[in-house]
Design a protein around this motif. Structure first.
Motif, PDB file in Angstrom:
ATOM      1  N   GLY A   1      -2.353   3.195  -2.760  1.00  8.90           N
ATOM      2  CA  GLY A   1      -1.866   1.907  -3.240  1.00  8.90           C
ATOM      3  C   GLY A   1      -0.782   2.050  -4.293  1.00  8.90           C
ATOM      4  O   GLY A   1       0.185   1.272  -4.315  1.00  8.90           O
ATOM      5  N   THR A   2      -0.907   3.055  -5.160  1.00  8.32           N
ATOM      6  CA  THR A   2       0.109   3.270  -6.197  1.00  8.32           C
ATOM      7  C   THR A   2       1.455   3.637  -5.583  1.00  8.32           C
ATOM      8  O   THR A   2       2.500   3.076  -5.943  1.00  8.32           O
TER       9      THR A   2
ATOM     10  N   SER B   1       2.987   0.661  -3.591  1.00  5.31           N
ATOM     11  CA  SER B   1       3.599  -0.361  -4.446  1.00  5.31           C
ATOM     12  C   SER B   1       4.977   0.079  -4.926  1.00  5.31           C
ATOM     13  O   SER B   1       5.895  -0.741  -5.043  1.00  5.31           O
TER      14      SER B   1
ATOM     15  N   SER C   1       7.344  -0.365  -1.933  1.00  2.00           N
ATOM     16  CA  SER C   1       7.609  -1.783  -1.666  1.00  2.00           C
ATOM     17  C   SER C   1       8.573  -2.355  -2.697  1.00  2.00           C
ATOM     18  O   SER C   1       9.416  -3.207  -2.373  1.00  2.00           O
ATOM     19  N   GLY C   2       8.482  -1.887  -3.943  1.00  2.00           N
ATOM     20  CA  GLY C   2       9.442  -2.323  -4.958  1.00  2.00           C
ATOM     21  C   GLY C   2      10.853  -1.850  -4.657  1.00  2.00           C
ATOM     22  O   GLY C   2      11.829  -2.596  -4.840  1.00  2.00           O
TER      23      GLY C   2
ATOM     24  N   GLU D   1       4.289  -1.698   3.379  1.00  2.00           N
ATOM     25  CA  GLU D   1       3.805  -1.116   2.128  1.00  2.00           C
ATOM     26  C   GLU D   1       2.948  -2.114   1.349  1.00  2.00           C
ATOM     27  O   GLU D   1       1.963  -1.725   0.702  1.00  2.00           O
ATOM     28  N   LEU D   2       3.296  -3.395   1.413  1.00  2.00           N
ATOM     29  CA  LEU D   2       2.464  -4.398   0.743  1.00  2.00           C
ATOM     30  C   LEU D   2       1.099  -4.519   1.414  1.00  2.00           C
ATOM     31  O   LEU D   2       0.083  -4.740   0.737  1.00  2.00           O
TER      32      LEU D   2
ATOM     33  N   VAL E   1      -0.839  -1.757   0.057  1.00  4.82           N
ATOM     34  CA  VAL E   1      -1.261  -2.046  -1.319  1.00  4.82           C
ATOM     35  C   VAL E   1      -2.475  -2.968  -1.328  1.00  4.82           C
ATOM     36  O   VAL E   1      -3.469  -2.726  -2.035  1.00  4.82           O
TER      37      VAL E   1
ATOM     38  N   MET F   1      -6.210  -2.021  -2.556  1.00  3.58           N
ATOM     39  CA  MET F   1      -6.802  -2.760  -3.671  1.00  3.58           C
ATOM     40  C   MET F   1      -8.154  -3.344  -3.289  1.00  3.58           C
ATOM     41  O   MET F   1      -9.138  -3.215  -4.038  1.00  3.58           O
TER      42      MET F   1
END
Length: 241
Positions: A36-37, A40, A43-44, A78-79, A82, A86
């Protein structure tokens, strides 16, 4: 006396078995957090590729459309990774901790499947991210620069795939040799295994019996709501703080 000793022995054995299974739960939880890290972060980067670039005039519309679509695809995948990571890292340990007997096994088994699915989304999103960078080179720069950048990106993508296969093959455990914390022979003696179908049926029945307001209260104040339900079942008047 003997009956009490037997019950104590069974409970101690059950706790020891759950401690072994808990190691697997922590393993998958840590993996989900790690995925997830990184997801994220990617995705950014993909989102920045949508809002912070200036496309020169006169570029091919098909090329621009392909770049935007691939970038959105990379960001979306990617989201998804994430969100999956999560939810798994929160709900998986929650099921193992607060569920009925057998929930630890169910949580570990389900987290294994969801962890693999999350890693799949992360990998596909990573590939889409590289294709987005290749298309960005052709949209933004002249063909000589774009060709050089595309060649390097393809080489890096091949290198990542090659080293991924090499490392995965080196550390992969064959399914026939994989050892888990589940005791197949003895688990039925010391606990009742709850299945996914049982959980879905219980949750559906519980939801059908609730009003919308009750569902909102249960979501916002789960502990207080649970105490209120228990008091109502036992005929105890609700207490006010």
């Amino acid at each position: 006396m003997l009956a009490a000793d037997k019950r104590a022995l069974e409970q101690n054995l059950k706790v020891n078995l759950l401690k072994i299974r808990e190691k697997e739960l922590r393993f998958y939880t840590d993996n989900c957090v790690a995925i997830g890290t990184q997801a994220s972060l990617l995705s950014g980067f993909a989102y920045s590729g949508l809002i912070q670039i200036v496309i020169p005039e006169g570029r091919n519309d098909t090329l621009i459309t392909a770049y935007l679509c691939v970038t959105v695809t990379a960001m979306g995948l990617e989201l998804i990774a994430v969100i999956n990571a999560m939810l798994c890292s929160m709900l998986g340990p929650g099921l193992a901790l607060r569920g009925p007997d057998g929930s630890m096994h169910r949580a570990v088994d389900e987290m294994l499947e969801e962890y693999r699915l999350t890693f799949f989304f992360f990998g596909i999103g990573l590939v889409a991210f590289h294709f987005s960078a290749i298309l960005f080179a052709w949209v933004e720069f002249i063909w000589t620069v774009a060709l050089a950048m595309s060649t390097l990106l393809v080489l890096f993508l091949y290198g990542m795939f090659h080293y991924f296969l090499r490392i995965y093959t080196r550390f992969k455990v064959p399914p026939s040799l994989m050892i888990t914390g589940r005791f197949e022979t003895d688990s039925s003696i010391y606990e009742t295994t709850i299945t996914a179908a049982d959980l879905r049926h219980a949750n559906a029945q519980h939801t059908a019996e609730q009003t919308v307001g009750a569902q909102v209260r249960e979501y916002l104040y789960p502990i207080s709501y649970a105490h209120g339900v228990l008091d109502a079942k036992h005929g105890t008047p609700p207490t006010r703080s």
